[in-house]
Design a protein around this motif. Structure first.
Motif, PDB file in Angstrom:
ATOM      1  N   TYR B  27      15.570  11.302 -10.161  1.00 52.60           N
ATOM      2  CA  TYR B  27      16.214  10.798  -9.137  1.00 52.60           C
ATOM      3  C   TYR B  27      17.814  11.118  -9.296  1.00 52.60           C
ATOM      4  O   TYR B  27      18.367  10.088  -9.857  1.00 52.60           O
ATOM      5  CB  TYR B  27      15.849   9.324  -8.891  1.00 52.60           C
ATOM      6  CG  TYR B  27      14.315   8.951  -8.803  1.00 52.60           C
ATOM      7  CD1 TYR B  27      13.815   9.427  -7.593  1.00 52.60           C
ATOM      8  CD2 TYR B  27      13.538   8.394  -9.732  1.00 52.60           C
ATOM      9  CE1 TYR B  27      12.471   8.986  -7.244  1.00 52.60           C
ATOM     10  CE2 TYR B  27      12.238   8.010  -9.635  1.00 52.60           C
ATOM     11  CZ  TYR B  27      11.565   8.410  -8.351  1.00 52.60           C
ATOM     12  OH  TYR B  27      10.383   8.341  -8.099  1.00 52.60           O
ATOM     13  N   LYS B  30      19.495  10.762 -12.446  1.00 53.54           N
ATOM     14  CA  LYS B  30      18.665   9.949 -13.537  1.00 53.54           C
ATOM     15  C   LYS B  30      17.364  10.732 -13.591  1.00 53.54           C
ATOM     16  O   LYS B  30      16.652  10.961 -12.675  1.00 53.54           O
ATOM     17  CB  LYS B  30      18.738   8.758 -12.964  1.00 53.54           C
ATOM     18  CG  LYS B  30      18.208   7.586 -13.811  1.00 53.54           C
ATOM     19  CD  LYS B  30      18.437   6.137 -13.277  1.00 53.54           C
ATOM     20  CE  LYS B  30      17.445   5.231 -13.771  1.00 53.54           C
ATOM     21  NZ  LYS B  30      16.139   5.283 -13.076  1.00 53.54           N
ATOM     22  N   SER B  52       7.011  -2.215 -16.703  1.00 57.42           N
ATOM     23  CA  SER B  52       7.615  -2.023 -15.341  1.00 57.42           C
ATOM     24  C   SER B  52       8.841  -0.964 -15.463  1.00 57.42           C
ATOM     25  O   SER B  52       9.731  -1.223 -16.403  1.00 57.42           O
ATOM     26  CB  SER B  52       8.159  -3.398 -14.787  1.00 57.42           C
ATOM     27  OG  SER B  52       8.389  -3.242 -13.516  1.00 57.42           O
ATOM     28  N   GLY B  53       9.026  -0.111 -14.590  1.00 60.31           N
ATOM     29  CA  GLY B  53      10.176   0.973 -14.417  1.00 60.31           C
ATOM     30  C   GLY B  53       9.898   1.985 -15.326  1.00 60.31           C
ATOM     31  O   GLY B  53      10.853   2.840 -15.395  1.00 60.31           O
ATOM     32  N   CYS B  54       8.882   2.114 -16.084  1.00 63.73           N
ATOM     33  CA  CYS B  54       8.729   3.447 -16.992  1.00 63.73           C
ATOM     34  C   CYS B  54       8.196   4.628 -16.255  1.00 63.73           C
ATOM     35  O   CYS B  54       8.372   5.808 -17.081  1.00 63.73           O
ATOM     36  CB  CYS B  54       7.597   2.878 -18.088  1.00 63.73           C
ATOM     37  SG  CYS B  54       5.829   2.827 -17.271  1.00 63.73           S
ATOM     38  N   GLY B  55       7.934   4.576 -15.006  1.00 61.14           N
ATOM     39  CA  GLY B  55       7.731   5.848 -14.490  1.00 61.14           C
ATOM     40  C   GLY B  55       6.235   6.082 -13.903  1.00 61.14           C
ATOM     41  O   GLY B  55       5.835   7.083 -13.548  1.00 61.14           O
ATOM     42  N   LYS B  56       5.379   5.177 -13.844  1.00 60.55           N
ATOM     43  CA  LYS B  56       3.971   5.017 -13.623  1.00 60.55           C
ATOM     44  C   LYS B  56       3.950   5.681 -12.141  1.00 60.55           C
ATOM     45  O   LYS B  56       3.217   6.549 -11.763  1.00 60.55           O
ATOM     46  CB  LYS B  56       3.194   3.988 -13.837  1.00 60.55           C
ATOM     47  CG  LYS B  56       3.285   3.540 -15.381  1.00 60.55           C
ATOM     48  CD  LYS B  56       2.542   2.184 -15.354  1.00 60.55           C
ATOM     49  CE  LYS B  56       3.136   1.087 -14.277  1.00 60.55           C
ATOM     50  NZ  LYS B  56       4.369   0.413 -14.757  1.00 60.55           N
ATOM     51  N   SER B  57       4.569   5.037 -11.404  1.00 59.31           N
ATOM     52  CA  SER B  57       4.275   5.192  -9.807  1.00 59.31           C
ATOM     53  C   SER B  57       5.040   6.685  -9.745  1.00 59.31           C
ATOM     54  O   SER B  57       4.545   7.436  -9.015  1.00 59.31           O
ATOM     55  CB  SER B  57       5.046   4.279  -9.141  1.00 59.31           C
ATOM     56  OG  SER B  57       4.550   3.079  -9.235  1.00 59.31           O
ATOM     57  N   THR B  58       6.111   6.878 -10.221  1.00 58.87           N
ATOM     58  CA  THR B  58       6.689   8.416 -10.082  1.00 58.87           C
ATOM     59  C   THR B  58       5.772   9.326 -10.406  1.00 58.87           C
ATOM     60  O   THR B  58       5.610  10.257  -9.774  1.00 58.87           O
ATOM     61  CB  THR B  58       7.848   8.355 -10.913  1.00 58.87           C
ATOM     62  OG1 THR B  58       8.884   7.150 -10.479  1.00 58.87           O
ATOM     63  CG2 THR B  58       8.749   9.685 -10.626  1.00 58.87           C
ATOM     64  N   GLU B 187      -1.537   0.228  -8.419  1.00 60.21           N
ATOM     65  CA  GLU B 187      -1.657  -1.271  -8.542  1.00 60.21           C
ATOM     66  C   GLU B 187      -2.531  -1.808  -7.202  1.00 60.21           C
ATOM     67  O   GLU B 187      -1.964  -2.485  -6.450  1.00 60.21           O
ATOM     68  CB  GLU B 187      -0.391  -1.841  -8.514  1.00 60.21           C
ATOM     69  CG  GLU B 187       0.271  -1.478  -9.904  1.00 60.21           C
ATOM     70  CD  GLU B 187       1.854  -2.136  -9.990  1.00 60.21           C
ATOM     71  OE1 GLU B 187       1.571  -3.389  -9.733  1.00 60.21           O
ATOM     72  OE2 GLU B 187       2.677  -1.408 -10.148  1.00 60.21           O
ATOM     73  N   HIS B 218      -1.255  -3.045 -14.121  1.00 60.33           N
ATOM     74  CA  HIS B 218      -0.566  -3.913 -15.161  1.00 60.33           C
ATOM     75  C   HIS B 218      -1.355  -4.845 -15.933  1.00 60.33           C
ATOM     76  O   HIS B 218      -1.001  -5.651 -16.657  1.00 60.33           O
ATOM     77  CB  HIS B 218       0.554  -4.695 -14.301  1.00 60.33           C
ATOM     78  CG  HIS B 218       1.674  -4.103 -14.137  1.00 60.33           C
ATOM     79  ND1 HIS B 218       2.780  -3.802 -15.174  1.00 60.33           N
ATOM     80  CD2 HIS B 218       2.349  -3.551 -12.908  1.00 60.33           C
ATOM     81  CE1 HIS B 218       3.820  -3.056 -14.577  1.00 60.33           C
ATOM     82  NE2 HIS B 218       3.647  -2.878 -13.174  1.00 60.33           N
TER      83      HIS B 218
HETATM   84  N1  LIG Z   1      13.366   6.178  -4.715  1.00 62.15           N
HETATM   85  C1  LIG Z   1      13.921   5.984  -6.102  1.00 62.15           C
HETATM   86  N2  LIG Z   1      15.272   6.334  -6.064  1.00 62.15           N
HETATM   87  C2  LIG Z   1      15.949   6.301  -7.442  1.00 62.15           C
HETATM   88  N3  LIG Z   1      15.385   5.813  -8.291  1.00 62.15           N
HETATM   89  C3  LIG Z   1      13.991   5.554  -8.176  1.00 62.15           C
HETATM   90  C4  LIG Z   1      13.142   5.647  -7.330  1.00 62.15           C
HETATM   91  N4  LIG Z   1      12.007   5.160  -7.275  1.00 62.15           N
HETATM   92  C5  LIG Z   1      11.945   5.162  -8.881  1.00 62.15           C
HETATM   93  N5  LIG Z   1      13.084   5.087  -9.285  1.00 62.15           N
HETATM   94  C6  LIG Z   1      13.467   4.872 -10.750  1.00 62.15           C
HETATM   95  O1  LIG Z   1      12.525   5.529 -11.576  1.00 62.15           O
HETATM   96  C7  LIG Z   1      11.902   4.811 -12.577  1.00 62.15           C
HETATM   97  C8  LIG Z   1      10.575   4.665 -12.586  1.00 62.15           C
HETATM   98  O2  LIG Z   1      10.324   4.028 -11.384  1.00 62.15           O
HETATM   99  P1  LIG Z   1       8.743   3.835 -11.105  1.00 62.15           P
HETATM  100  O3  LIG Z   1       8.620   3.018  -9.679  1.00 62.15           O
HETATM  101  O4  LIG Z   1       8.032   5.063 -11.293  1.00 62.15           O
HETATM  102  O5  LIG Z   1       8.108   2.746 -12.322  1.00 62.15           O
HETATM  103  P2  LIG Z   1       7.092   1.869 -12.357  1.00 62.15           P
HETATM  104  O6  LIG Z   1       6.332   2.314 -13.717  1.00 62.15           O
HETATM  105  O7  LIG Z   1       5.912   2.377 -11.354  1.00 62.15           O
HETATM  106  O8  LIG Z   1       7.289   0.677 -12.286  1.00 62.15           O
HETATM  107  P3  LIG Z   1       6.371  -0.960 -11.909  1.00 62.15           P
HETATM  108  O9  LIG Z   1       5.441  -0.924 -12.765  1.00 62.15           O
HETATM  109  O10 LIG Z   1       7.347  -1.832 -11.653  1.00 62.15           O
HETATM  110  O11 LIG Z   1       5.794  -0.393 -10.498  1.00 62.15           O
HETATM  111  C9  LIG Z   1      13.028   3.365 -12.298  1.00 62.15           C
HETATM  112  O12 LIG Z   1      13.892   3.292 -13.422  1.00 62.15           O
HETATM  113  C10 LIG Z   1      13.345   3.414 -11.146  1.00 62.15           C
HETATM  114  O13 LIG Z   1      14.457   2.631 -10.896  1.00 62.15           O
END
Ligand SMILES: Nc1ncnc2c1ncn2[C@@H]1O[C@H](COP(=O)(O)OP(=O)(O)OP(=O)(O)O)[C@@H](O)[C@H]1O
Ligand SMILES: [Mg+2]
Lengths: 487, 265
Positions: B27, B30, B52-58, B187, B218
């Motif tokens: 991103y 980052k 949370s925030g480990c990148g699963k959704s990404t 989720e 989760h």
């Molecule tokens: N649209 C975006 N722009 C910038 N950074 C992002 C964006 N979406 C996610 N991130 C960053 O990427 C990293 C991973 O985010 P992600 O949403 O994949 O986490 P996650 O594992 O799904 O968390 P959660 O369990 O809280 O949903 C996080 O540090 C988040 O801040």
């Protein structure tokens, strides 16, 4: 005493009252703010309220009521009051008022000797001419009686001003004393201030509402006066608009209404698609950098005064249309002013309204809906058409109706671009005119204010008002229906 | 410790449906996903877990190119569906998303009737010829999402008027209606009550018959209940990937172990 001085004194007293009340309250608690019921500043604001509110209210009321009362009493003393018609009385009163003003100004500038102003003698001065030199035009020559009345008027005004000054200052002083006396540690100043704030807000709201009611009432009264002089059926159904200022005119609204609707329709046909597509492009497709430049650039269009658009219609669009559709081209167009000219230019004027309102509305559609649609394999344009516009529809309808209201109320572009001929025709290349343009021309004539030719302006205004009101109500209804369904 | 009702899952190796090699996601500057290698198998439920925030959704969005809609996101590495690179310029992301469906964390029904919500995908992709066929698709999808009985008398009412749990099942029906080959669920139960959750879990178990399902969750219990394989993500790395029974009873990495026993999160 001049009003400005009274106001300044009252506010100075309020400032002193703030300090005094605050200190007295603090002193009553032995200098310890925690011993007080309210924060120290509340005691101060309480004093300000007590000093300012009643005195300023009385001042405002006095300023509004006094001239009316004085006018009545002077009019009642007019020598041959019973023989005069109401129109004559108001003419005479207007002259008396102007003469009184002229005397005041004249004495201040030294153009009229004080004896003349105060005393009875007219000899040796041509007051009408002197007044004209001072920039005050009197309707007729100054007679003895007018001068006497004007002097009475001045005297009463002076007395009233003095009484007003005394009353207002006395009230302010009373308020000061009362607030200072009550400022001790147990007094609930915060609650009083809270109520004061509430009253202030309610007053502000009611001023807005009362003004609206006043405007509507004045429209209605004058409209009723018009319909006393002119048959309503002819006004609403006659297909000709032919005012002649000697009387005997035909005042049918149909051609004007037709012109208004025709021009607005063309304007909307231009503005709605272009504005909406612009909004969709900017909010759904354009990158952030383009958006940052393009959105303000389009909004500049909204800041251009309509007279400039009018010039554009007159000098650019009209001649351009003439070149294509005029005698040298297809031959549908006789002159540069036409419904098409005004409609096109008005459409351009409305583009930024439609686009910036729709843009805000489209941006308010939640991102999750876009994601949901894209994730199902929809293309961006399918997403826009089937999901985003659906969700944004109520807002977009509202935006379009707002644009339509503006189109209907627009005047300058019509005056310059559409011509002045009231005509019922389907040809968009013919000159026509609108309700608003005719309101202007009826009111700027030099005619008797009580004639149907002038009063018709109010009937036109009322009709226009009713139309836009219905449109707004309709818009609200549509919006609410969709809200219920989709929220 | 965990309900391993599926412990005696069939461990026969299935066909590989999607795979990622050296996947990186940025991103801006980052980096959110670092060097992820994974094979998602066909006709199986794969769970993604991690703090949370480990990148699963990404990473989930990598699989159907939904990251394309985020201007600052950049994906590197080889991601394949049935052996084809889905980031190849010749691949149309719109068609890809018809094959790889997605259900979001928050229910997002369209401002349309229940019927039109479900029929949205089939209409766009021309899956039905005629009203009768469309009716059949809508009914089948709603049945699979365990929603049919609740809405069959009000198909023309707006989908936004349903309860949160019903909305989520509507979104699942909507995703199922396009007959995707892979279904990604981010989720999907976080807004649901326990009853709706267990309905959705049953549904996921059924979907496994025909699709490959990837679910982010989760809830360790949920992962243990519905999935055959589990991937544990941490700080953008794929730390451990293996059979669900093994991950929960006998993790190889100590980070996995501390996460599932509640020590990091
Ligand atoms: N649209 C975006 N722009 C910038 N950074 C992002 C964006 N979406 C996610 N991130 C960053 O990427 C990293 C991973 O985010 P992600 O949403 O994949 O986490 P996650 O594992 O799904 O968390 P959660 O369990 O809280 O949903 C996080 O540090 C988040 O801040
Ligand atoms: Mg997430």
């Amino acid at each position: 005493m001049p009003v400005l001085w009274i106001v300044l004194i009252v506010f100075a007293a309020a400032a002193i009252g703030y300090a005094v009340a605050r200190n007295r309250a603090l002193a009553s608690a032995g200098g310890n703010a925690r011993g007080l019921h309210s924060l120290p500043s509340y005691y101060g604001w309480n004093a300000v309220l007590m000093v300012v509110a009643p005195s300023m209210l009385v001042l405002a009321a006095w300023l509004i009521v006094a001239p009316v009362v004085i006018g009545w009493s002077v009019a009642a003393d007019l020598p041959n009051r019973d023989a005069m018609r109401s129109g004559d009385v108001s003419l005479a009163m207007s002259d008396i008022g102007k003469l009184a003003q002229c005397l005041t100004v004249g004495v201040r500038e030294g153009a009229i000797p004080p004896e003349v102003a105060r005393g009875a003698s007219l000899e040796g001065t041509d007051i009408r001419e002197t007044c004209a030199d001072l920039g005050i035009a009197l309707g007729s020559d100054v007679t003895r009686e007018t001068l006497t009345s004007a002097q009475a008027y001045r005297a009463k005004t002076a007395t009233s001003a003095l009484a007003m000054g005394i009353a207002v200052l006395a009230l302010a002083a009373l308020g000061f004393g009362y607030a200072a006396m009550r400022s001790n540690k147990d007094f609930r100043a915060r609650n009083v201030v809270e109520r004061g704030v509430l009253v202030l807000l309610v007053m502000a709201a009611s001023i807005a509402i009362l003004t609206t009611i006043g405007i509507v009432l004045s429209l209605i009264f004058n409209t009723v006066a018009f319909f006393r002089l002119y048959p309503a059926a002819e006004f609403f159904f006659s297909p000709t608009w032919n005012p002649s200022f000697g009387g005997g005119s035909t005042l049918g609204i149909l051609p004007l209404l037709w012109g208004t609707l025709y021009i607005s329709l063309i304007a909307l046909v231009v503005a709605v698609p272009i504005g909406l597509f612009t909004a969709i492009y900017l909010s759904e497709y354009a990158g952030p950098r383009l958006r940052a430049v393009a959105k303000p650039a389009i909004e500049v269009l909204a800041g251009i005064p309509t007279i400039v658009y009018g010039l554009f219609a007159l000098l650019t669009v009209g001649p351009m249309l003439m070149a294509v559709f005029g005698r040298d081209g297809i031959g549908w167009m006789q002159e540069a002013s036409s419904v098409m000219t005004a409609g096109l230019v008005m459409g351009i004027m409305l583009i930024p309204f439609v686009s910036s309102l729709s843009d805000d509305i489209i941006n308010a559609v939640p991102q999750s809906l876009r994601d949901g649609s894209l994730a199902l394999g929809a293309t961006p344009s399918e997403t826009v058409r089937q999901v985003i516009l659906r969700a944004a529809l109520p807002g977009i309808v509202g935006a379009i109706l707002l644009a339509a209201s503006r189109a209907i109320g627009e005047t300058m572009i019509v005056v310059l671009g559409a011509g002045a001929a009231a005509r019922l025709s389907l040809n968009p290349f013919e000159a026509m005119t609108t309700v608003t343009a005719k309101i202007v021309s009826q009111l700027t004539g030099d005619d008797d204010f009580a004639s149907p030719e002038v009063l018709v302006a109010f009937a036109l205004g009322t009709t226009l008002f009713v139309i836009t009101l219905c449109m707004n109500v309709g818009a609200l209804y549509i919006v609410r229906k969709y809200r219920e369904q989709y929220e | 410790m965990y309900d391993t009702r599926n412990a005696e899952r069939d461990v026969t190796q299935n066909e590989i449906k999607m795979s990622a090699r050296k996947c990186q996601v940025f991103y801006g500057d980052k980096q959110a996903i670092i060097d992820v290698d994974i094979d998602v198998e066909d006709k199986m439920v794969t769970a993604f877990i991690g703090p949370s925030g480990c990148g699963k959704s990404t990473f989930l969005r990598v699989l159907n190119r939904m990251n394309d809609t985020i201007p600052i996101a950049r994906v590197e590495g080889a991601i394949t569906l049935d052996g084809e690179d889905i980031y190849d310029p010749r691949v149309d992301p719109v068609q890809l998303r018809a094959r790889v469906g997605m259900v979001f964390q928050k229910p997002n029904p369209f401002p349309k009737s229940i019927y039109d919500n479900v029929a949205y995908g089939p209409r766009i992709h021309g899956l039905a010829t005629g009203k009768a066929e469309m009716d059949a698709i809508v009914e089948k999808s709603l049945r699979r999402a365990a929603l049919w009985d609740e809405v069959k008398d009000r198909l023309q009412e707006p989908g936004t008027g349903l309860s949160g749990g019903q909305q989520q099942r509507l979104c699942i029906a909507r995703a199922v209606a396009t007959e995707p080959e892979v279904l990604l669920m981010d989720e999907p139960c976080s807004a649901l009550d326990p009853i709706a959750t267990s309905q959705v879990e049953e549904l996921i178990d059924e979907l496994r018959e025909s699709y490959s399902v990837v679910i982010v969750t989760h809830s360790m219990q949920q992962a243990a209940r519905v999935s055959q394989k589990t991937a544990f993500f941490h700080l953008g790395y794929l730390v451990e990937y293996g059979e669900t029974g093994q991950i929960f009873t006998n993790p190889r990495d100590e980070r996995t172990e501390s996460y599932i026993s509640g020590r990091i999160g």
